[in-house]
Design a protein around this motif. Structure first.
Motif, PDB file in Angstrom:
ATOM      1  N   LEU A 122       0.822  -1.210   0.000  1.00  0.00           N
ATOM      2  CA  LEU A 122       0.000   0.000   0.000  1.00  0.00           C
ATOM      3  C   LEU A 122       0.859   1.264   0.000  1.00  0.00           C
ATOM      4  O   LEU A 122       0.577   2.227  -0.716  1.00  0.00           O
ATOM      5  CB  LEU A 122      -0.922  -0.003   1.229  1.00  0.00           C
ATOM      6  CG  LEU A 122      -1.820   1.228   1.391  1.00  0.00           C
ATOM      7  CD1 LEU A 122      -2.812   1.336   0.236  1.00  0.00           C
ATOM      8  CD2 LEU A 122      -2.551   1.178   2.737  1.00  0.00           C
ATOM      9  N   THR A 461      -7.066   1.056  -6.421  1.00  0.00           N
ATOM     10  CA  THR A 461      -6.610   2.418  -6.699  1.00  0.00           C
ATOM     11  C   THR A 461      -6.819   3.233  -5.420  1.00  0.00           C
ATOM     12  O   THR A 461      -7.704   2.925  -4.610  1.00  0.00           O
ATOM     13  CB  THR A 461      -7.390   3.058  -7.857  1.00  0.00           C
ATOM     14  OG1 THR A 461      -8.803   2.946  -7.588  1.00  0.00           O
ATOM     15  CG2 THR A 461      -7.071   2.347  -9.162  1.00  0.00           C
ATOM     16  N   ARG A 462      -6.015   4.271  -5.237  1.00  0.00           N
ATOM     17  CA  ARG A 462      -6.018   4.949  -3.944  1.00  0.00           C
ATOM     18  C   ARG A 462      -7.312   5.692  -3.647  1.00  0.00           C
ATOM     19  O   ARG A 462      -7.576   6.027  -2.487  1.00  0.00           O
ATOM     20  CB  ARG A 462      -4.824   5.893  -3.834  1.00  0.00           C
ATOM     21  CG  ARG A 462      -4.734   7.002  -4.843  1.00  0.00           C
ATOM     22  CD  ARG A 462      -3.408   7.720  -4.685  1.00  0.00           C
ATOM     23  NE  ARG A 462      -3.271   8.865  -5.568  1.00  0.00           N
ATOM     24  CZ  ARG A 462      -2.153   9.571  -5.676  1.00  0.00           C
ATOM     25  NH1 ARG A 462      -1.095   9.232  -4.957  1.00  0.00           N
ATOM     26  NH2 ARG A 462      -2.088  10.601  -6.490  1.00  0.00           N
ATOM     27  N   ILE A 471      -0.131   7.648   0.371  1.00  0.00           N
ATOM     28  CA  ILE A 471      -0.062   6.609  -0.665  1.00  0.00           C
ATOM     29  C   ILE A 471       0.585   7.213  -1.901  1.00  0.00           C
ATOM     30  O   ILE A 471       0.035   8.144  -2.506  1.00  0.00           O
ATOM     31  CB  ILE A 471      -1.460   6.051  -0.990  1.00  0.00           C
ATOM     32  CG1 ILE A 471      -2.093   5.458   0.268  1.00  0.00           C
ATOM     33  CG2 ILE A 471      -1.369   4.999  -2.089  1.00  0.00           C
ATOM     34  CD1 ILE A 471      -3.519   4.956   0.065  1.00  0.00           C
ATOM     35  N   TRP A 474      -0.510   3.631  -6.965  1.00  0.00           N
ATOM     36  CA  TRP A 474      -1.930   3.277  -7.068  1.00  0.00           C
ATOM     37  C   TRP A 474      -2.781   4.471  -7.525  1.00  0.00           C
ATOM     38  O   TRP A 474      -3.906   4.670  -7.057  1.00  0.00           O
ATOM     39  CB  TRP A 474      -2.461   2.750  -5.729  1.00  0.00           C
ATOM     40  CG  TRP A 474      -1.603   1.722  -5.078  1.00  0.00           C
ATOM     41  CD1 TRP A 474      -0.729   1.923  -4.054  1.00  0.00           C
ATOM     42  CD2 TRP A 474      -1.511   0.336  -5.424  1.00  0.00           C
ATOM     43  NE1 TRP A 474      -0.102   0.745  -3.721  1.00  0.00           N
ATOM     44  CE2 TRP A 474      -0.562  -0.250  -4.542  1.00  0.00           C
ATOM     45  CE3 TRP A 474      -2.145  -0.478  -6.367  1.00  0.00           C
ATOM     46  CZ2 TRP A 474      -0.213  -1.601  -4.595  1.00  0.00           C
ATOM     47  CZ3 TRP A 474      -1.811  -1.826  -6.416  1.00  0.00           C
ATOM     48  CH2 TRP A 474      -0.859  -2.377  -5.547  1.00  0.00           C
TER      49      TRP A 474
END
Length: 490
Positions: A122, A461-462, A471, A474
C-alpha cells in the motif's frame, strides 16, 4: 568473548520471554481472528496470485519484479541456515516439542506476515528499478513517524545484511569443514574458512552490485532448485529410517507440553525456543519480508500479502520440517547430541553415509548464499529509506561483502546472541506499527474479497481509501494494471 555471549543470551531470553513473545502471540491471534483466519481460508488464492501476470509499463517491460520473483527474494532470505542449523539448535536445546511450537507459530504468524506485506504494498514508492518499500515506509507514510522508520531501518541493517549474513557465511564454512573432514579423515585446515569466505564474498559482490533485477533472476533460479534438492535428501533419510517416523511424529506432539528429560528443557523453554527459532527462520511479523513484498508489481496490495503468507508455510511446513525429520529419524536419542549444523550432519552421515555430508555442504552453500542475497536486498531498501545518495549505497554494498568474509572466519556464538536481541527489537517495532495500522489491512482485505465476489481480478486504486494519505502509487487503474504489451493491443 564467551562472557559476552553468555550475557547476551541470558538477557536476550528475558527480553524475548517477557516482551517479544507476548506481543508476537497476541498480535498474531488478533490478526487471525479479525481477518477471519485469512491464512487458512485463502490458501487457494495464495497459489493463484503467485502466478498472476505482472503489470507492464508503456514500453511493454514489467513495471518491477513479478509476484513470484518477490516470493523467491523473500524465500531466499527465509530459507537458509535457520532451516538447517536453527532447527537443529531448537531440537538440541528444546527437544522435539520445539518443532510443534514452530509449526503453531508459523500458522499464527502467517496472519501477521499477510498484514505486513499488504501494508508494504500500500505504501510502496516508485524508483528507477521498479518499486521499494517495507516497514520503514509504512511507519513514515502511514503513521507519520519517520523517526520510527529510521530506527527500524537501522536495526534491520545491523541485523540482516550484517549479523545474519555473517552467520550464513559461517555456516557455509562449518559445513564445508565437515564435508572435507569426512572425505579426508582429518580436520579441515585453518585455510578453509579463509578460502570459503573469499569465494562467498566474491559471489555476493557479483550479485549485489547488479541491482534488484539481477537479485530477482538469481533467486528465482536458486530457490526452487535448493528446496527440491533438500526435499529429496530428506525423503531419502525418511525412507531409510522409516521405522522411526511414527516415534518422531509422536515425540513432536507429546514433548511439546512438558519437561523434556533428554535435553533437560522445561516447558517454557521448549515454547520459547520453538517460537524464537521459528521466527528467525520464517520471519513472520519480523518486518523483513515486506521489503521484498513491496518490490512486486501487482494489481492489489492483498495479493502480495497472500503470497508472503504462503512464504511462511513454504519455509516452516516444508523446509524446516525436512530438517526436523532428518534429525528425529536419524538421531532418535538426543542425549548429548551436538548443536547446530553438526547435529544435522550427524543425522545425515549416520543414515545415508559420508557422501551425504558433501551433498549437504552443497545445499547449505546454496541456501546460505541465497539468504545472503535476500538479506542484502532488505538492507538496500532500508538504506534508500535513510539516504538516496549513491556513495552511501556503494559503501553499504562494500560493507556487506566484507561482513560475509569476516563471518566466515569468526566464531558465531556472539553473533547469534546479538542477532537474536536485534531481531527482538525489530519484531517489537514492526508489530507495534502493524497494530496501529491494522484497520487499513482489514479494509484492503474487504475490498479484495468484494471484488473477488463480483468475479473480478481485484484492482486497487487509492481513491478506494480516500481518507488515507501517504499513498505514493496506485494512482488509477491504468497505472496499476499497466498498458497491454504492443502485440496484444487492438
Amino acid at each position: 568473548m564467551d562472557d559476552v555471549a553468555d550475557w547476551l543470551a541470558a538477557n536476550g531470553d528475558l527480553f524475548w520471554t517477557w516482551v517479544v513473545l507476548p506481543v508476537v502471540v497476541l498480535l498474531g491471534l488478533y490478526m487471525t481472528i479479525r481477518s477471519g483466519v485469512v491464512q487458512f481460508r485463502l490458501i487457494p488464492e495464495m497459489f493463484r496470485t503467485l502466478t498472476n501476470r505482472t503489470p507492464r509499463d508503456e514500453s511493454g517491460e514489467p513495471q518491477s519484479v513479478s509476484a513470484f520473483q518477490a516470493f523467491t527474494i523473500s524465500a531466499a532470505s527465509r530459507v537458509g541456515t535457520g532451516n538447517i542449523a536453527g532447527v537443529a539448535t531448537a531440537i538440541a536445546i528444546g527437544g522435539p516439542g520445539a518443532v510443534f511450537w514452530m509449526w503453531l507459530m508459523a500458522f499464527v504468524g502467517a496472519a501477521s506476515a499477510f498484514a505486513e506485506s499488504t501494508l508494504a504494498q500500500l505504501f510502496k514508492v516508485r524508483d528507477p528499478a521498479g518499486f521499494r518499500g517495507g516497514p520503514a515506509y509504512y511507519m513514515q507514510r502511514g503513521l507519520k513517524a519517520r523517526w520510527m522508520g529510521v530506527w527500524f531501518a537501522v536495526i534491520l541493517i545491523i541485523c540482516f545484511p550484517f549479523a545474519f549474513s555473517s552467520l550464513q557465511a559461517n555456516t557455509i564454512s562449518a559445513s564445508l569443514g565437515g564435508a572435507v573432514a569426512s572425505m579426508t579423515g582429518t580436520d579441515a585446515g585453518a585455510w578453509l574458512p579463509w578460502v570459503s569466505g573469499l569465494v562467498v564474498a566474491a559471489l555476493t559482490g557479483l550479485v549485489v552490485f547488479g541491482g534488484v533485477r539481477r537479485i530477482a533472476s538469481v533467486t528465482q533460479t536458486i530457490v526452487p532448485v535448493m528446496a527440491l534438492a533438500y526435499l529429496l535428501l530428506g525423503l531419502a533419510v525418511v525412507a531409510v529410517s522409516w521405522q522411526e517416523v511414527p516415534a518422531a511424529i509422536s515425540s513432536i506432539f507429546t514433548q511439546a507440553f512438558g519437561y523434556n528429560e533428554v535435553v533437560g528443557a522445561a516447558f517454557g523453554y521448549v515454547v520459547l525456543t520453538g517460537i524464537k527459532r521459528g521466527m528467525f527462520s520464517n520471519e513472520a511479523g519480523l518486518g523483513s519480508a515486506p521489503n521484498a513484498g513491496a518490490s512486486a508489481a501487482v494489481t492489489h496490495p492483498v495479493k502480495q500479502g497472500l503470497v508472503q503468507a504462503l512464504g511462511v508455510y513454504f519455509d516452516t511446513f516444508l523446509v524446516c520440517s525436512i530438517t526436523a525429520f532428518i534429525i528425529l529419524t536419524g538421531v532418535p536419542d538426543l542425549a548429548g547430541a551436538p548443536v547446530g549444523v553438526d547435529l544435522t550432519q550427524a543425522a545425515l552421515g549416520g543414515t545415508l553415509g559420508e557422501w551425504s555430508l558433501t551433498a549437504l555442504a552443497i545445499i547449505v552453500f546454496l541456501l546460505a548464499s541465497s539468504s545472503i542475497i535476500g538479506n542484502y536486498y532488505y538492507g538496500e531498501a532500508s538504506i534508500e529509506f535513510i539516504s538516496t545518495r549513491r556513495w552511501v549505497l556503494v559503501a553499504y554494498r562494500t560493507l556487506v561483502v566484507a561482513a560475509v568474509f569476516v563471518g566466515s572466519v569468526l566464531s558465531a556464538n556472539v553473533v547469534w546472541s546479538f542477532a537474536d536481541a536485534a531481531m527482538g527489537f525489530m519484531a517489537i517495532t514492526n508489530l507495534v506499527a502493524l497494530a496501529l495500522l491494522s484497520g487499513l489491512v482489514f479494509a484492503l482485505l474487504r475490498d479484495y474479497m468484494q471484488q473477488r465476489g463480483e468475479g473480478k481480478d481485484p484492482v486497487f486504486t487509492r481513491d478506494r481509501l480516500p481518507d488515507v494519505s501517504g499513498i505514493d502509487c496506485w494512482h488509477d487503474e491504468l497505472s496499476v494494471t499497466g498498458p497491454l504489451p504492443v502485440q496484444r493491443r487492438r
